[in-house]
Design an enzyme around this catalytic site. Sequence first.
Site: not given
Length: 368
Positions: A15, A75, A94, A96, A118, A270
């Site tokens: 991505r 990511k 993201y 996490h 998130e 995740d």
Amino acid sequence: MKVGIPKEIKNNENRVGMTPSGVAELVRRGHQVVVQHTAGEGSGFADAEYEAVGATILPAIEDVYAQADLIVKVKEPIAPEYPLVRKGQVVFTYFHFACEEELTHAMLQSGAVCIAYETVERDDRTLPLLIPMSEVAGRMAVQNAAYYLQKTKGGKGKLMAGVPGVKPARVLVLGGGTVGEAAARIAAGMGAEVTITDVSLPRLKQLAAEMPANVHTLYSSEHNIRCELPTTDVVIGSVLIPGDAAPKLITKDMLQLMERGTVLVDVAIDQGGCFETSHPTTHSEPVYEIDGIVHYAVANIPGAVPNTSTIALTNATLSYAIALADKGWQQACRDDKALARGVNMVEGKCTYEAVAKFWGLDYTPLAL
């Protein structure tokens, strides 16, 4: 503002942080956008497409981080990127944090402003930047489960749909949120017999009313889950606590209740995973076995369908990225409480309570 789109370097992550269409909107508003060479290739977007809408292509990831005030990616940064993130730089991705201590400390030390997709959360508790990838992950979880249910892949050798005269596979979905709903719908569409669990009775009532006839609801408790496991062929773990570690709903001793070849798909990996025996895997090595039970715990499931995922993600993130670029992160967060909830770190301070509590860090409310 200068906005940077680096190439993702996590294992098999194809991505990219923004489509050419999204870049065009930023450029139209007078912002400079720098994109790393070949950043979009894995998603089907060539450098020329970014250049055509006004972006500048830079040769290396170091150049993007050095020039950009706002980094938009998919990511979390991994170890080679840690030294590239600098004080005051805004990183929008993201993160996490609750499942990665090294990343947490690296970003605190960097002094960057870390805004996590998130944990961007509206007043109604919905997570607008998690929803599109959750929809992809839920759908793909079932596709992958069906694949690994084959005997040649370590599974029981069952067909999800069965055939006339042969019962279909039984699928247990833990969690009735976006991932769980998507997984249940796809499994049901394939003809499986599906049970979906949740602790919210209103949510179970809603699912019962909206789901196909081959989807059944069940209140989530340890006892109920244990009772389901002996006859279950696939378990999809999709429980989420925003910004915090996922609860362990399947413990190691529960593996003994399942038949060999049962497939566990941990979409919550995740956030640390909701199976005690889970550990993150990659698209190149997606599964492993414990006690004859197949575990699939890829931490970036949507990365396998990057064209669909990148378009869906940009659709969701673009308005927030524009606000950050137009107003700066502070004013953008003053104007939008949902975006403010996404701020996890500011210049060495942890501003997200669940992350601070999980790692024993000092918590500083964003308002301070």
